[in-house]
Scaffold this motif. Structure first.
Motif, short mmCIF file in Angstrom:
data_model
loop_
_atom_site.label_atom_id
_atom_site.label_comp_id
_atom_site.label_asym_id
_atom_site.label_seq_id
_atom_site.Cartn_x
_atom_site.Cartn_y
_atom_site.Cartn_z
N ILE A 1 0.85 -1.20 0.00
CA ILE A 1 0.00 0.00 0.00
C ILE A 1 0.88 1.25 0.00
O ILE A 1 0.64 2.20 -0.74
N TYR A 2 1.91 1.23 0.82
CA TYR A 2 2.79 2.40 0.93
C TYR A 2 3.49 2.72 -0.39
O TYR A 2 3.58 3.89 -0.77
N VAL A 3 3.98 1.70 -1.07
CA VAL A 3 4.71 1.97 -2.32
C VAL A 3 3.76 2.29 -3.47
O VAL A 3 4.21 2.59 -4.58
N GLY A 4 2.46 2.22 -3.22
CA GLY A 4 1.48 2.71 -4.18
C GLY A 4 1.02 1.76 -5.25
O GLY A 4 0.35 2.17 -6.20
N VAL A 5 1.36 0.46 -5.13
CA VAL A 5 1.01 -0.48 -6.20
C VAL A 5 -0.23 -1.32 -5.87
O VAL A 5 -0.65 -2.13 -6.69
N HIS A 6 -0.79 -1.12 -4.68
CA HIS A 6 -1.99 -1.87 -4.31
C HIS A 6 -2.94 -1.02 -3.47
O HIS A 6 -2.52 -0.16 -2.70
N PHE A 7 -4.22 -1.30 -3.63
CA PHE A 7 -5.23 -0.75 -2.74
C PHE A 7 -5.25 -1.58 -1.46
O PHE A 7 -4.90 -2.77 -1.49
N PRO A 8 -5.67 -1.01 -0.34
CA PRO A 8 -5.79 -1.80 0.89
C PRO A 8 -6.67 -3.03 0.73
O PRO A 8 -6.39 -4.08 1.30
N SER A 9 -7.73 -2.91 -0.07
CA SER A 9 -8.61 -4.07 -0.28
C SER A 9 -7.91 -5.20 -1.03
O SER A 9 -8.23 -6.37 -0.83
N ASP A 10 -6.93 -4.86 -1.87
CA ASP A 10 -6.15 -5.90 -2.55
C ASP A 10 -5.38 -6.73 -1.53
O ASP A 10 -5.29 -7.96 -1.64
N VAL A 11 -4.82 -6.04 -0.55
CA VAL A 11 -4.00 -6.71 0.46
C VAL A 11 -4.86 -7.58 1.38
O VAL A 11 -4.54 -8.75 1.62
N VAL A 12 -5.96 -7.01 1.89
CA VAL A 12 -6.83 -7.77 2.79
C VAL A 12 -7.44 -8.97 2.06
O VAL A 12 -7.49 -10.08 2.60
N ALA A 13 -7.88 -8.76 0.83
CA ALA A 13 -8.44 -9.86 0.04
C ALA A 13 -7.38 -10.92 -0.22
O ALA A 13 -7.68 -12.13 -0.21
N GLY A 14 -6.15 -10.49 -0.46
CA GLY A 14 -5.05 -11.43 -0.67
C GLY A 14 -4.80 -12.28 0.56
O GLY A 14 -4.60 -13.49 0.46
N TYR A 15 -4.82 -11.64 1.72
CA TYR A 15 -4.66 -12.38 2.97
C TYR A 15 -5.79 -13.41 3.13
O TYR A 15 -5.55 -14.57 3.50
N CYS A 16 -7.01 -12.98 2.89
CA CYS A 16 -8.17 -13.88 3.05
C CYS A 16 -8.09 -15.07 2.11
O CYS A 16 -8.36 -16.21 2.51
N LEU A 17 -7.72 -14.81 0.86
CA LEU A 17 -7.64 -15.90 -0.11
C LEU A 17 -6.48 -16.84 0.22
O LEU A 17 -6.60 -18.06 0.08
N ALA A 18 -5.37 -16.27 0.67
CA ALA A 18 -4.22 -17.10 1.05
C ALA A 18 -4.57 -17.97 2.25
O ALA A 18 -4.21 -19.15 2.30
#
Length: 222
Positions: free
Chosen positions: A185-202
């Motif tokens: 999120i900080y480096v600007g290449v993902h939305f927060p929802s991308d990260v949370v969804a990625g965690y959930c799917l993983a």
């Protein structure tokens, strides 16, 4: 009779499957919101990005830019090869070595790529502090970090008797997983929802994998 004995020796822990289902519900919630362009998702992403990214500073960049590489495909593949070689070649532990490879190949590789190409979400248009191509949803770095470091911790605790050391291993794993996700999120290449969804799917994948872990090792041992 033989099958019955095997089932008693390695019973399927259905609690892991329940956790997998709950994790999938979390992913499905974000996926549905993305497809329907829900207002709450836009607010979640805007507020989450503003809170974490805020003002870009040299101090924050010095931490987040290097740490984001701990979820990169090349580094995870390299570390998977090294750890698997150690487990299989040195420890003669084919079960854990192949389980690690299997988790990364399916969870971080196949599933992530497939889902990305289903949703085709463009990356944020804000300034990127690192170069990154491809699609945004879900975060591949976040999924890779979750699957690799949790798999590694789960394997290592089977070799260790000390409870404090087990806690330390999981603490380091969780720190790396969260740091990689926040860095995207900080480096600007993902939305927060991308990260949370990625965690959930993983986690959806990991909980299923852990549920079948004893049976997987038993099959490899044969």
């Amino acid at each position: 009779m033989t099958k019955s004995i095997e089932q008693q020796t390695n019973p399927l822990n259905k609690n892991w499957l329940l956790l997998s289902f709950i994790s999938f519900i979390g992913f499905a919630t974000f996926a549905t919101a993305l497809l329907t362009k829900a207002q709450w998702l836009q607010s979640f992403d805007q507020q989450g990005t503003a809170f974490l990214r805020g003002t870009i500073t040299s101090g924050k960049s010095a931490f987040f830019i290097p740490i984001t590489e701990f979820g990169s495909t090349l580094l995870l593949i390299f570390m998977t090869v090294i750890v698997s070689f150690f487990l299989i070649g040195v420890k003669k532990d084919w079960g854990n070595g192949l389980w690690l490879i299997f988790n990364l190949a399916i969870g971080s590789g196949l599933i992530n790529v497939l889902v990305k190409h289903i949703f085709l979400r463009p990356r944020p248009t804000i300034q990127h502090l690192v170069q990154q191509g491809g699609y945004s949803f879900p975060s591949g770095h976040s999924m890779g970090a979750m699957i690799f470091y949790s798999s590694l911790a789960y394997i290592f605790i089977h070799y260790i008797q000390s409870k404090p050391l087990k806690v330390l291993i999981w603490t380091v794993a969780i720190f790396l997983i969260l740091s990689v996700g926040l860095s995207r999120i900080y480096v600007g290449v993902h939305f927060p929802s991308d990260v949370v969804a990625g965690y959930c799917l993983a986690l959806t994948w990991m909980f299923v994998s852990i549920a079948y872990y004893p049976k997987f090792k038993q099959k490899i041992a044969k």
